[in-house]
Design a protein around this motif. Structure first.
Motif, PDB file in Angstrom:
ATOM      1  N   HIS A  53       0.814  -1.204   0.000  1.00  0.00           N
ATOM      2  CA  HIS A  53       0.000   0.000   0.000  1.00  0.00           C
ATOM      3  C   HIS A  53       0.848   1.255   0.000  1.00  0.00           C
ATOM      4  O   HIS A  53       1.877   1.287   0.640  1.00  0.00           O
ATOM      5  N   TYR A  54       0.369   2.284  -0.619  1.00  0.00           N
ATOM      6  CA  TYR A  54       0.963   3.615  -0.523  1.00  0.00           C
ATOM      7  C   TYR A  54       2.384   3.671  -1.060  1.00  0.00           C
ATOM      8  O   TYR A  54       3.147   4.562  -0.731  1.00  0.00           O
ATOM      9  N   ALA A  55       2.778   2.709  -1.888  1.00  0.00           N
ATOM     10  CA  ALA A  55       4.167   2.677  -2.343  1.00  0.00           C
ATOM     11  C   ALA A  55       4.351   3.390  -3.674  1.00  0.00           C
ATOM     12  O   ALA A  55       3.514   3.294  -4.557  1.00  0.00           O
ATOM     13  N   PRO A  56       5.468   4.105  -3.808  1.00  0.00           N
ATOM     14  CA  PRO A  56       5.828   4.639  -5.130  1.00  0.00           C
ATOM     15  C   PRO A  56       6.361   3.497  -5.988  1.00  0.00           C
ATOM     16  O   PRO A  56       6.502   2.371  -5.513  1.00  0.00           O
ATOM     17  N   PRO A  62       9.988   9.903  10.658  1.00  0.00           N
ATOM     18  CA  PRO A  62       9.862  10.972  11.656  1.00  0.00           C
ATOM     19  C   PRO A  62       9.613  10.385  13.046  1.00  0.00           C
ATOM     20  O   PRO A  62       9.327   9.185  13.179  1.00  0.00           O
ATOM     21  N   ALA A  63       9.716  11.235  14.054  1.00  0.00           N
ATOM     22  CA  ALA A  63       9.340  10.828  15.414  1.00  0.00           C
ATOM     23  C   ALA A  63       7.877  10.405  15.391  1.00  0.00           C
ATOM     24  O   ALA A  63       7.047  11.069  14.763  1.00  0.00           O
ATOM     25  N   GLU A  64       7.549   9.305  16.078  1.00  0.00           N
ATOM     26  CA  GLU A  64       6.180   8.797  15.994  1.00  0.00           C
ATOM     27  C   GLU A  64       5.279   9.380  17.069  1.00  0.00           C
ATOM     28  O   GLU A  64       4.781   8.689  17.952  1.00  0.00           O
ATOM     29  N   VAL A  65       5.120  10.693  16.979  1.00  0.00           N
ATOM     30  CA  VAL A  65       4.161  11.398  17.830  1.00  0.00           C
ATOM     31  C   VAL A  65       3.271  12.209  16.904  1.00  0.00           C
ATOM     32  O   VAL A  65       3.685  12.589  15.804  1.00  0.00           O
ATOM     33  N   GLY A  66       2.047  12.477  17.330  1.00  0.00           N
ATOM     34  CA  GLY A  66       1.126  13.274  16.525  1.00  0.00           C
ATOM     35  C   GLY A  66       1.019  12.724  15.114  1.00  0.00           C
ATOM     36  O   GLY A  66       0.967  11.508  14.908  1.00  0.00           O
ATOM     37  N   LEU A  67       1.037  13.621  14.130  1.00  0.00           N
ATOM     38  CA  LEU A  67       0.920  13.203  12.731  1.00  0.00           C
ATOM     39  C   LEU A  67       2.108  12.356  12.279  1.00  0.00           C
ATOM     40  O   LEU A  67       2.029  11.652  11.272  1.00  0.00           O
ATOM     41  N   GLY A  68       3.206  12.418  13.028  1.00  0.00           N
ATOM     42  CA  GLY A  68       4.397  11.627  12.692  1.00  0.00           C
ATOM     43  C   GLY A  68       4.092  10.139  12.659  1.00  0.00           C
ATOM     44  O   GLY A  68       4.707   9.379  11.914  1.00  0.00           O
ATOM     45  N   GLU A  69       3.102   9.713  13.460  1.00  0.00           N
ATOM     46  CA  GLU A  69       2.756   8.291  13.492  1.00  0.00           C
ATOM     47  C   GLU A  69       2.137   7.860  12.152  1.00  0.00           C
ATOM     48  O   GLU A  69       2.425   6.778  11.638  1.00  0.00           O
ATOM     49  N   ALA A  70       1.296   8.719  11.588  1.00  0.00           N
ATOM     50  CA  ALA A  70       0.683   8.396  10.284  1.00  0.00           C
ATOM     51  C   ALA A  70       1.730   8.447   9.175  1.00  0.00           C
ATOM     52  O   ALA A  70       1.748   7.593   8.285  1.00  0.00           O
ATOM     53  N   VAL A  71       2.626   9.433   9.226  1.00  0.00           N
ATOM     54  CA  VAL A  71       3.670   9.539   8.195  1.00  0.00           C
ATOM     55  C   VAL A  71       4.569   8.303   8.242  1.00  0.00           C
ATOM     56  O   VAL A  71       4.861   7.675   7.217  1.00  0.00           O
ATOM     57  N   ALA A  72       4.979   7.907   9.461  1.00  0.00           N
ATOM     58  CA  ALA A  72       5.840   6.724   9.603  1.00  0.00           C
ATOM     59  C   ALA A  72       5.101   5.475   9.133  1.00  0.00           C
ATOM     60  O   ALA A  72       5.681   4.601   8.480  1.00  0.00           O
ATOM     61  N   ASP A  73       3.803   5.396   9.436  1.00  0.00           N
ATOM     62  CA  ASP A  73       2.985   4.255   8.983  1.00  0.00           C
ATOM     63  C   ASP A  73       3.000   4.156   7.458  1.00  0.00           C
ATOM     64  O   ASP A  73       3.229   3.079   6.901  1.00  0.00           O
ATOM     65  N   ARG A  74       2.795   5.275   6.761  1.00  0.00           N
ATOM     66  CA  ARG A  74       2.783   5.242   5.294  1.00  0.00           C
ATOM     67  C   ARG A  74       4.162   4.886   4.741  1.00  0.00           C
ATOM     68  O   ARG A  74       4.275   4.137   3.769  1.00  0.00           O
ATOM     69  N   LEU A  75       5.221   5.426   5.382  1.00  0.00           N
ATOM     70  CA  LEU A  75       6.576   5.107   4.896  1.00  0.00           C
ATOM     71  C   LEU A  75       6.885   3.631   5.093  1.00  0.00           C
ATOM     72  O   LEU A  75       7.459   2.983   4.219  1.00  0.00           O
ATOM     73  N   ARG A  76       6.463   3.068   6.235  1.00  0.00           N
ATOM     74  CA  ARG A  76       6.718   1.641   6.477  1.00  0.00           C
ATOM     75  C   ARG A  76       5.980   0.780   5.475  1.00  0.00           C
ATOM     76  O   ARG A  76       6.489  -0.208   4.985  1.00  0.00           O
ATOM     77  N   ARG A  77       4.731   1.154   5.173  1.00  0.00           N
ATOM     78  CA  ARG A  77       3.975   0.374   4.177  1.00  0.00           C
ATOM     79  C   ARG A  77       4.635   0.476   2.807  1.00  0.00           C
ATOM     80  O   ARG A  77       4.698  -0.503   2.062  1.00  0.00           O
ATOM     81  N   ALA A  78       5.103   1.699   2.491  1.00  0.00           N
ATOM     82  CA  ALA A  78       5.751   1.891   1.190  1.00  0.00           C
ATOM     83  C   ALA A  78       7.039   1.063   1.108  1.00  0.00           C
ATOM     84  O   ALA A  78       7.437   0.622   0.037  1.00  0.00           O
ATOM     85  N   ALA A  79       7.657   0.858   2.263  1.00  0.00           N
ATOM     86  CA  ALA A  79       8.905   0.091   2.307  1.00  0.00           C
ATOM     87  C   ALA A  79       8.658  -1.401   2.443  1.00  0.00           C
ATOM     88  O   ALA A  79       9.578  -2.198   2.305  1.00  0.00           O
ATOM     89  N   GLY A  80       7.405  -1.774   2.719  1.00  0.00           N
ATOM     90  CA  GLY A  80       7.084  -3.169   2.997  1.00  0.00           C
ATOM     91  C   GLY A  80       7.186  -4.039   1.761  1.00  0.00           C
ATOM     92  O   GLY A  80       7.411  -3.541   0.654  1.00  0.00           O
TER      93      GLY A  80
END
Ligand code: TXA
Ligand code: MG
Length: 354
Positions: A241-244, A327-345
């Motif tokens: 998901h969400y991967a380039p 990013p640090a996984e606080v606030g919106l950083g948690e969603a950004v990190a989630d998308r980056l992890r999925r893109a890297a998955g």
């Protein structure tokens, strides 16, 4: 080419595009497909009560019909018409975060077409805050079912240009509201079992949810704490998901230089183009990486806003590998990190974006 349609340099048909909200509402009433801006990402909308229009929406999106859509409403007061019941926690969340980037999964009322919900007895509801979306929803009067306006297999669009590039002439109108303010999809919370179960991180952070209603459960915790009823499949959990198109490597910010070196070594002399996606301030310490730099804003909301556009830009520029700083996984950083992890998955070869 019909009057009002635009072509691009390749002669491909383009949907009519503009800011005519009344025209968008009229087209929706006639069963048309309208892409429209929300504060999160662009949606591809159809009348949630029109099965033929919904069928066409699934076809254009290229999405399996078992996969439910979010129904967008003009106002929180419309909720009782679309939900069969609303537990207190759902009411609290709606009152606190609507209009805004939150989707609530509730038991659906008979008004909701089973086509929109992939046959489920629940429905995702959301009142977006983007002024153009609200104006369109008010003018239309009903519910608008809308997935993100990307073709299945592409990243969610955050500008009208992204939508035009993905959906071309297959839609009836593209309502152009500029760049999306939030940049990642809505947070999805299931309230069907009387507790808040967080299914997808997004524009409303976990901390904001918890400040409103206390601790929220993960789907796993909900399953193990004997909440009545089955846990709905967590959306956005399909691999890739969400991967380039480029390979994406997500690492902590201080591991970026080593990750770039590792990618270069792995290329073993082949011409592999590596880009680095990281907050602008990080590049100050990385003079050797200047040629690879694709800076994002340093603040978390800026990062979320520009993330998907950056991935699209890097794909368009032909990079093979993107090394991205988590990013640090606080606030919106948690969603950004989630998308980056999925893109890297791990990627399957079905290109399963939503
Ligand atoms: O920000 C957003 O949520 C955007 C804008 C356009 O509103 N929409 C969006 O839609 O991201 P889509 O279809 O790309 O993703 C919606 C997610 C899907 O993963 C789907 O499985 C989940 O919501 N969903 C929808 N209805 C559901 C239901 N009844 N139960 C569980 N998950 C549901
Ligand atoms: Mg999507």
């Amino acid at each position: 080419m019909r009057d009002g349609e635009q072509g691009d340099a390749t002669g491909a048909a383009r949907a009519p595009r503009g800011t005519d909200v009344a025209r968008a509402a009229e087209l929706l009433r006639g069963g048309g497909l309208v892409a429209f801006p929300t504060e999160t990402v662009y949606g591809l909308g159809a009348d949630a009560s029109n099965d033929a229009a919904l069928g066409r929406l699934y076809d254009v999106k290229g999405r399996p019909r078992s996969h439910p859509l979010i129904v967008h409403l003009a106002d929180a007061h419309d909720l009782p018409r679309w939900a069969a019941s609303l537990p207190a926690v759902g009411m609290k969340l709606a009152m606190r975060f609507w209009p805004g980037p939150l989707t609530l999964i509730v038991k659906r009322s008979a008004r909701v077409s089973a086509v929109a919900t992939g046959g489920k007895d629940t429905v995702g509801l959301r009142v977006p805050s983007h002024p153009m979306a609200r104006e369109m929803l008010r003018a239309f009067g009903g519910g608008v079912a809308a997935p993100s306006a990307n073709r299945f297999g592409r990243i969610s669009p955050t500008t009208a240009e992204h939508v035009a590039a993905d959906l071309g002439g297959d839609i009836d109108y593209l309502l152009d509201g500029g760049s999306c303010e939030v940049g990642v999809e809505s947070t999805i919370v299931d309230v069907t079992r009387g507790k808040a179960v967080l299914l997808r991180l997004g524009g409303i952070s976990r901390e904001e949810l918890e400040a409103a209603v206390g601790p929220v459960l993960t789907p796993e915790a909900a399953a193990s704490t004997q909440l009545a009823g089955p846990t709905p499949a967590a959306p956005g959990t399909l691999v890739s998901h969400y991967a380039p198109r480029a390979l994406l490597v997500a690492v902590a910010v201080d591991e970026v230089p080593a990750a770039v070196a590792a990618e270069r070594a792995r290329a073993a002399g082949r011409a592999v183009r590596v880009a680095v996606l990281a907050p602008a301030q990080a590049f100050a310490g990385w003079s050797a990486l200047a040629a690879h730099a694709h800076p994002l804003p340093d603040d978390l909301s800026g990062m979320a806003r520009e993330l998907y556009g950056a991935m699209r830009d890097l794909d368009a520029a032909g990079f093979d590998v993107i090394v991205a700083a988590l990013p640090a996984e606080v606030g919106l950083g948690e969603a950004v990190a989630d998308r980056l992890r999925r893109a890297a998955g791990p990627r399957d070869n079905q290109g399963q974006h939503e």
